[in-house]
Design an enzyme around this catalytic site. Structure first.
Site, short mmCIF file in Angstrom:
data_model
loop_
_atom_site.label_atom_id
_atom_site.label_comp_id
_atom_site.label_asym_id
_atom_site.label_seq_id
_atom_site.Cartn_x
_atom_site.Cartn_y
_atom_site.Cartn_z
N LYS A 1 64.42 56.99 53.36
CA LYS A 1 65.50 56.61 52.44
C LYS A 1 65.02 55.49 51.50
CE LYS A 1 70.15 54.45 52.46
NZ LYS A 1 71.30 54.04 53.30
N ASP B 1 72.08 49.13 47.45
CA ASP B 1 73.29 49.82 47.88
C ASP B 1 74.50 48.90 47.76
OD1 ASP B 1 75.18 51.42 49.01
OD2 ASP B 1 74.39 51.33 51.07
N LYS C 1 81.07 47.77 48.75
CA LYS C 1 80.86 46.92 49.92
C LYS C 1 81.49 45.55 49.70
CE LYS C 1 76.49 48.75 51.66
NZ LYS C 1 77.02 49.17 52.97
N ASP D 1 67.65 48.41 51.55
CA ASP D 1 68.10 49.76 51.87
C ASP D 1 67.05 50.82 51.52
OD1 ASP D 1 70.07 51.16 53.15
OD2 ASP D 1 71.28 51.52 51.36
N ASP E 1 79.90 55.06 50.16
CA ASP E 1 78.94 54.14 50.80
C ASP E 1 78.10 54.86 51.86
OD1 ASP E 1 77.61 51.80 51.23
OD2 ASP E 1 79.23 50.83 52.37
N GLU F 1 75.92 56.99 51.47
CA GLU F 1 75.11 57.66 50.46
C GLU F 1 73.72 58.03 50.96
OE1 GLU F 1 75.15 54.53 50.90
OE2 GLU F 1 73.01 54.09 50.82
N ARG G 1 72.73 59.56 53.61
CA ARG G 1 72.67 60.96 54.07
C ARG G 1 72.71 61.93 52.89
NH1 ARG G 1 77.76 59.69 57.82
NH2 ARG G 1 76.60 57.74 57.82
N1 BES Z 1 72.85 51.11 53.85
C1 BES Z 1 74.05 51.22 54.60
C2 BES Z 1 73.83 51.00 56.10
C3 BES Z 1 73.56 49.59 56.52
C4 BES Z 1 74.61 48.72 56.76
C5 BES Z 1 72.29 49.17 56.75
C6 BES Z 1 74.36 47.43 57.18
C7 BES Z 1 72.03 47.89 57.18
C8 BES Z 1 73.07 47.02 57.40
C9 BES Z 1 74.64 52.63 54.45
O1 BES Z 1 74.43 53.24 53.25
C10 BES Z 1 76.11 52.50 54.67
O2 BES Z 1 76.73 51.83 53.88
N2 BES Z 1 76.63 53.12 55.72
C11 BES Z 1 77.99 53.04 56.04
C12 BES Z 1 78.41 54.39 56.54
C13 BES Z 1 79.91 54.53 56.74
C14 BES Z 1 80.63 54.46 55.41
C15 BES Z 1 80.18 55.83 57.45
C16 BES Z 1 78.18 52.00 57.13
O3 BES Z 1 77.35 51.90 58.03
O4 BES Z 1 79.14 51.24 57.05
ZN ZN Z 2 72.70 52.62 52.21
ZN ZN Z 3 75.91 52.71 51.81
#
Ligand code: BES
Ligand code: ZN
Ligand code: ZN
Length: 500
Positions: A264, A269, A276, A287, A348, A350, A352
């Site tokens: 990724k 992000d 966020k 990210d 968010d 994203e 995947r």
């Molecule tokens: N890049 C984030 C995941 C992340 C969060 C990495 C905190 C490191 C620290 C990812 O894109 C994301 O925002 N995931 C969401 C998914 C949810 C909306 C299902 C998450 O983990 O909150």
């Molecule tokens: Zn992300």
């Molecule tokens: Zn995200």
């Protein structure tokens, strides 16, 4: 990054002429004091100051003519192992920097050598010294004078055939140094601010790795359009920066099989329309650490840190995720390149979306025998496992076991999470084939991400590594002092070498 050099040399450390001699002891080792340090050593022993506990050190100065300006005793403690040696080596490197030594010689005492196999000891020492020297330098500081102690040698403590370094040890010190340099390369990419490392800039960094048997190219948004990569493009829509699909193709002459490694590469992000919270949002520069790990693997392949027998195809979907006026909205439906339709319920989630196009394309195009992806995919994996370990799941237990074993051997450790039919069921949508998040009440975040991705790999043996916890914020431990950890690079190098 200012590269640190550590070389294995023949001869006796106790007679080496150097700014600093470092002896790494284990519990029960009686240090052998070099000429000129006998009195200081005896006095330290009488005072009970010889280091015993793990990471304890003691600096001594000679009373007369000695080949060394100083002697540093450092302890690997009781029952030393590779991880402890990696840490002590890093601590010694940092001590040498504090002393402003121009160069130093490091040697292992007999109980350390006896406790750790030559191969593992060489690797750990090489890695520890180079990783311990790592410090992020922003591009503006790149030209400034580096700190001292950028040169070191490892030698046998005393002369004679008994003390000589083995071939395996020597070879692995070199491998360890090379591996760690690739980790530092990935750390440098990870640490770079979002505006200094956009998808196009990440692609430019990847291109620099091209060389013998390694082709690098970057697919543009117009080409993605033609390939039908609607999921990847849907993430990039909210940003003025163009997305890139970076493809690295290492093809050695007699390769019998292909493996794909996907990372990724979300260079920043913000969450998109599902914005966020602002606290610590700057951390979302990290990210792209999955992508950095993939580039780190190819850095290592080019430097000789690993010599794969198979064709290795690296794929890094790179994009920003911002809430611009064109951005994808919650509820929008997009189509991935394999025809699967996806309801984007949370912009968010994203990672995947960019990965599913990359995975489907990589598998369709290259028909690999195995596929591994690395992604900072879910905050949930931090809740499940914390920062010291990577979450691991997949569709093929044999491949999962290979990755877990490579993790144990390299110290880049993983822990398996389940990925079951029930998790896959959670990702079905009323309005499209899939939705990109599961229901709130389901409770599982990381396996939902993995389950979503599983729809894009078919029967190809595949492992998904969620590095959201391990990519940064682990506890500082000598060879890691904060910022991007470079997680995944040592793991991938170890895995690729084992795959014959
Ligand atoms: N890049 C984030 C995941 C992340 C969060 C990495 C905190 C490191 C620290 C990812 O894109 C994301 O925002 N995931 C969401 C998914 C949810 C909306 C299902 C998450 O983990 O909150
Ligand atoms: Zn992300
Ligand atoms: Zn995200």
């Amino acid at each position: 990054m200012v590269a640190m050099q550590l070389t294995a040399k023949s001869g006796a450390a106790v007679s080496a002429k150097t700014d600093l001699l470092v002896l790494v002891l284990a519990e029960g080792d009686e240090p052998e004091f070099p000429r000129g340090f006998e009195k200081a050593g005896a006095a330290a022993a009488r005072a009970g100051d010889l280091p015993r506990e793990f990471l304890a050190t003691c600096a001594l100065y000679p009373d007369g003519n000695a080949p060394q300006k100083r002697l540093l005793l450092a302890s690997a403690g009781k029952d030393p192992d590779a991880e402890k040696l990696r840490r002590v080596a890093a601590a010694c490197q940092q001590a040498a920097e504090k002393l402003a030594a121009r160069d130093y010689v490091i040697a292992l005492a007999p109980k350390v050598t006896a406790a750790i196999e030559d191969q593992a000891a060489g690797l750990a020492l090489g890695e520890g010294v180079v990783l311990g020297a790592y410090e992020y330098r922003p591009p503006s500081a790149e030209k400034a004078e580096p700190k001292k102690a950028r040169r070191a040698a490892v030698m046998a403590m005393s002369g004679g055939s008994k003390g000589a370094l083995s071939r395996s040890f020597t070879k692995n010190v070199r491998r360890g140094v090379l591996r760690a340099q690739s980790v530092c390369f990935a750390r440098d990419l990870g640490n770079r601010a979002g505006n200094l490392l956009t998808p196009t800039k990440l692609a430019a960094e990847a291109r620099k790795l091209a060389g013998p048997h390694l082709r690098v190219r970057a697919v543009s948004e117009a080409q993605m359009e033609r390939l039908g990569m609607g999921a990847l493009l849907s993430v990039s829509r909210g940003s003025r920066e163009q997305a890139r699909l970076i493809v690295l193709d290492y093809h050695p002459p007699r390769a019998k099989q292909t493996v794909c490694v996907v990372g990724k590469g979300l260079t920043f992000d913000a969450g998109g329309i599902s914005l966020k919270p602002s606290a610590a949002m700057d951390e979302m520069r990290y990210d792209m650490c999955g992508g950095a790990a993939v580039l780190g693997l190819f850095h290592g392949i080019q430097s000789g840190a690993a010599s794969p027998q198979c064709r290795v195809v690296g794929v890094v979907p790179a994009s920003e995720n911002l809430p611009g006026g064109q951005a994808t909205k919650p509820g929008d439906i997009v189509r991935a390149c394999n025809g699967t339709t996806i309801e984007v319920l949370n912009t968010d989630a994203e990672g995947r979306l960019i990965l599913c196009d990359a995975l489907a394309w990589a598998i369709q195009t290259h028909k690999p025998k195995a596929c591994v992806d690395l992604a900072t995919l879910t905050g949930a994996v931090i809740i499940a496992l914390g920062h010291e370990v990577t979450g691991c799941m997949g569709n093929d237990q044999e491949l999962i076991d290979e990755i877990l074993a490579a993790g144990e051997a390299s110290g880049d450790r993983c822990w398996q999470l389940p990925l079951w039919e029930v998790h896959k069921e959670q990702m079905k949508s009323k309005f499209a084939d899939l939705k990109n998040i599961n229901a709130k009440g389901d409770g599982n975040g990381s396996t939902a991400g993995g389950a979503f991705l599983s729809y894009f790999v078919g029967d190809t043996p595949w492992v998904h590594l969620d590095i959201a916890g391990s990519a940064w914020n682990a506890k500082a431990k000598d060879y890691y002092r904060g910022g991007a950890s470079g997680v995944g690079v040592r793991l991938l190098l170890e895995w690729i070498e084992r795959r014959r």
